[in-house]
Design a protein around this motif. Sequence first.
Motif, PDB file in Angstrom:
ATOM      1  N   ASP A  59       0.826  -1.215   0.000  1.00 23.39           N
ATOM      2  CA  ASP A  59       0.000   0.000   0.000  1.00 23.39           C
ATOM      3  C   ASP A  59       0.857   1.261   0.000  1.00 23.39           C
ATOM      4  O   ASP A  59       0.591   2.200  -0.762  1.00 23.39           O
ATOM      5  N   LEU A  60       1.897   1.294   0.845  1.00 25.89           N
ATOM      6  CA  LEU A  60       2.745   2.487   0.863  1.00 25.89           C
ATOM      7  C   LEU A  60       3.560   2.602  -0.417  1.00 25.89           C
ATOM      8  O   LEU A  60       3.750   3.706  -0.935  1.00 25.89           O
ATOM      9  N   THR A  61       4.015   1.483  -0.952  1.00 25.22           N
ATOM     10  CA  THR A  61       4.747   1.520  -2.226  1.00 25.22           C
ATOM     11  C   THR A  61       3.875   2.148  -3.309  1.00 25.22           C
ATOM     12  O   THR A  61       4.329   3.033  -4.041  1.00 25.22           O
ATOM     13  N   HIS A  62       2.622   1.716  -3.402  1.00 18.53           N
ATOM     14  CA  HIS A  62       1.706   2.256  -4.411  1.00 18.53           C
ATOM     15  C   HIS A  62       1.411   3.732  -4.162  1.00 18.53           C
ATOM     16  O   HIS A  62       1.235   4.499  -5.114  1.00 18.53           O
ATOM     17  N   ALA A  63       1.368   4.135  -2.900  1.00 13.83           N
ATOM     18  CA  ALA A  63       1.084   5.542  -2.579  1.00 13.83           C
ATOM     19  C   ALA A  63       2.289   6.443  -2.852  1.00 13.83           C
ATOM     20  O   ALA A  63       2.131   7.561  -3.342  1.00 13.83           O
TER      21      ALA A  63
END
Length: 160
Positions: A59-63
């Motif tokens: 999730d943080l990678t995508h954000a």
Amino acid sequence: MAEKKKGSTTEIVRALAEPLAKELGLIIWDVTFTKEGADWYLRIFIDKEGGVGIDDCVDLTHAINPVLDSEDPIPQEYTLEVSSPGINRKLTRPEHFEAFLEAPVRVKLIRPLENGVRELEGILIDVAENGDFEVITEEDTTVTFTRKECASVNLIEDYD
């Protein structure tokens, strides 16, 4: 030509990542930018109450990816890694030391102590505003360190 960003690469990335992490219920534990061989790695370590799972990292990678692409704080090519700091996490910031008072730690020194010891284990018992900290060893000896003299300070799980 883009204006040069102020601050170190890790400070800039931390500032970009923190609001995104907060939205996801995460905290940024640490950010490192290191060269290993010919390759550069931007590592963002995240944490949250109850621990981090793979979905949190994804999730943080995508954000953060689109933000890093648009802000472009790093001129060279690099690999982004988002992960948990792990059980034996490094303590690098003042809030890390505060959060883990009374926890077992392993201190690795840049230069050995007078007795030749370069690494010791003990319980983190105090941290000062200036970053100095105290560890009490198995021999009930209290040792005070400055952050500058330490190569690393890690939590340890298997301290007896």
